[in-house]
Design a protein around this motif. Structure first.
Motif, PDB file in Angstrom:
ATOM      1  N   THR A 307       0.852  -1.190   0.000  1.00  0.00           N
ATOM      2  CA  THR A 307       0.000   0.000   0.000  1.00  0.00           C
ATOM      3  C   THR A 307       0.888   1.240   0.000  1.00  0.00           C
ATOM      4  N   GLU A 308       0.271   2.416   0.062  1.00  0.00           N
ATOM      5  CA  GLU A 308       1.072   3.641   0.068  1.00  0.00           C
ATOM      6  C   GLU A 308       1.913   3.751   1.344  1.00  0.00           C
ATOM      7  N   GLN A 309       1.576   2.963   2.375  1.00  0.00           N
ATOM      8  CA  GLN A 309       2.346   2.991   3.616  1.00  0.00           C
ATOM      9  C   GLN A 309       3.718   2.309   3.481  1.00  0.00           C
ATOM     10  N   ASN A 310       3.801   1.264   2.643  1.00  0.00           N
ATOM     11  CA  ASN A 310       5.074   0.547   2.542  1.00  0.00           C
ATOM     12  C   ASN A 310       5.659   0.522   1.135  1.00  0.00           C
ATOM     13  N   ALA A 311       4.980   1.129   0.170  1.00  0.00           N
ATOM     14  CA  ALA A 311       5.433   1.047  -1.229  1.00  0.00           C
ATOM     15  C   ALA A 311       6.822   1.639  -1.429  1.00  0.00           C
ATOM     16  N   ASP A 312       7.136   2.699  -0.689  1.00  0.00           N
ATOM     17  CA  ASP A 312       8.427   3.366  -0.884  1.00  0.00           C
ATOM     18  C   ASP A 312       9.593   2.521  -0.359  1.00  0.00           C
ATOM     19  N   GLU A 330      -2.834   3.350  -5.047  1.00  0.00           N
ATOM     20  CA  GLU A 330      -1.900   4.388  -4.598  1.00  0.00           C
ATOM     21  C   GLU A 330      -0.464   3.860  -4.609  1.00  0.00           C
ATOM     22  N   ALA A 331      -0.297   2.613  -4.181  1.00  0.00           N
ATOM     23  CA  ALA A 331       1.030   2.005  -4.185  1.00  0.00           C
ATOM     24  C   ALA A 331       1.541   1.815  -5.606  1.00  0.00           C
ATOM     25  N   ASP A 332       0.642   1.517  -6.524  1.00  0.00           N
ATOM     26  CA  ASP A 332       1.018   1.370  -7.934  1.00  0.00           C
ATOM     27  C   ASP A 332       1.745   2.611  -8.440  1.00  0.00           C
ATOM     28  N   GLU A 333       1.222   3.771  -8.068  1.00  0.00           N
ATOM     29  CA  GLU A 333       1.825   5.027  -8.518  1.00  0.00           C
ATOM     30  C   GLU A 333       3.224   5.207  -7.938  1.00  0.00           C
TER      31      GLU A 333
END
Length: 427
Positions: A307-312, A330-333
């Protein structure tokens, strides 16, 4: 907070920039054709009566009878099942199968039930949905925490209701009950065929390619085993209880043998024949496994693992989605900005439904194929459609996910348009 179905639908937004769809097509893809919620009373072994909630959603049948698995899981809900039926609609179109999409499930923790209770529940579910399934209407199959034995019970219950043998009503059955050879390994095998086609462009040899796999169930295990046999370096594996990472290559078959022996991945004693040795490994959480610096990260567990919480924090160069919807929009982006290639679920895990299609064809014809025939036919479809998606992504400068959706929606739109749309009737 958006629902899972809203997330699933959001995948279409990018695709709309590259294709002109009739309003009729867009509107029909917003809603499932049929959504059924049922109550399933089950007499437990201690005499008590429990009532379980089940669902069956048929999203679209424009291209043929609907097709989709049945999952047993405590988190099953109508939003999830609707999303999965939508993804099945896209998936069947991506690989050119003459099916629409469906999905089913029961809200249950199957590990808490005895085998007799599980059989009663399985048969009760079929009694509840029998009116809307059939070989030419809707064909269920196994999914999370269901298997060939459960499909055999369900098929048998349907035969008793209909008073005739109709094996094509359900796929993923045991081989001795008119199931197909190759079905157990089909999802993992199909995913491996896609990965091999993708890695050709990077000239990555298997022996130089490291893989971490989140999800060591049926699909994850078979993918790992087949990849290991081709020489890929399996360096990390995990299931719902946690995982292991090793500087040495992990042998998935030996890991599975140990898991079946003591129901954990943590006690790693490799036994090959009469020779046993301690494997050098570290215990990791599922979250830590996702962040490993590997060539290929395989997601074979459940939805929304990245998710956007761990994607980075993701460091893998390529991600292979064997699970349905394991990456949020969101993580895809975030992953796209990081230059990480995501091979999407609607292509990657289509090997399962493809061999289910083969089983359906064999059941209807009464003529059965051997393993080599199954594998050859599966490889031809997965290789062809993978390269169609890769070529489309390059031509249109799209992400692989958007290219896969565009490829599938072009087929769905073509079928809907042939029935007549607003533009046709305004001539």
């Amino acid at each position: 907070m958006t629902s899972l179905f809203e997330d699933a639908q959001s995948r279409l937004i990018e695709v709309m920039k590259y294709v002109t769809l009739s309003d009729d097509v867009v509107n029909r893809l917003k809603y499932p054709k049929k959504a059924l919620s049922v109550s399933i009373p089950v007499r437990m072994d201690d005499g008590a009566l429990r009532v379980f909630t089940g669902y069956r959603v048929q999203f679209d049948d424009t291209r043929g009878p609907t097709k989709g698995g049945i999952r047993f899981h405590p988190d099953v809900n109508l939003d999830e099942i609707t999303s999965l039926s939508f993804w099945m609609t896209i998936k069947c179109a991506v690989v050119g199968l003459p099916f629409g999409g469906a999905k089913g499930g029961i809200k249950v923790t199957p590990k808490e039930l005895s085998l007799l209770e599980l059989e009663r529940l399985s048969r009760g579910y079929i009694r509840a949905i029998a009116d809307i399934i059939g070989p030419k209407r809707d064909i269920p199959a196994p999914d999370v925490y269901t298997n060939a034995t459960i499909m055999g019970w369900m098929a048998d219950e349907y035969y008793q209701i209909m008073r005739e043998q109709l094996p094509a009503v359900i796929t993923g059955k045991p081989v001795h009950l008119n199931g197909s050879l190759g079905r157990d390994s089909a999802t993992g095998q199909g995913a491996l065929f896609v990965l091999l086609q993708w890695l050709k462009a990077f000239e990555l040899a298997p022996e130089n390619t490291t893989i971490a796999i989140q999800g060591f169930g049926n699909a994850g295990f078979h993918f790992a085993k087949l990849a290991y046999e081709l020489g890929f370096r399996i360096v990390a594996l995990s299931d719902s209880k946690g995982g292991i990472v090793s500087n040495d290559d992990l042998n998935p078959q030996l890991v599975m043998n140990q898991k079946l022996a003591d129901n954990t991945l943590k006690a790693m004693l490799y036994c090959d024949g009469s020779v046993c040795r301690e494997a050098e490994f570290n215990v990791v959480s599922n979250e830590e496994l996702l962040e490993l610096n590997v060539d290929v990260l395989v997601l074979a567990a459940l939805e929304n693992q990245i998710t956007e919480q761990n994607a980075d924090k993701i460091r893998a160069k390529h991600i292979l989605e064997i699970a349905n919807g394991p990456i949020s929009p969101e993580a895809d982006e975030v992953l796209k900005r990081k230059g990480i290639n995501v091979l999407p679920d609607v292509l990657v895990n289509a090997g399962g439904v493809t061999v289910s299609y083969f089983e359906w064809v064999q059941n209807r014809s009464g003529f059965y194929w051997d393993n080599s025939e199954i594998n050859c036919r599966l490889k031809k479809i997965m290789d062809t459609e993978a390269n169609n998606v890769f070529d489309l992504a390059r031509q249109k400068k799209l992400s692989l996910r958007s290219a896969a959706y565009l490829h599938g929606i072009n087929r769905i739109s073509g079928a809907m348009t042939e029935h007549g749309t607003r533009e046709y009737f305004q001539k």
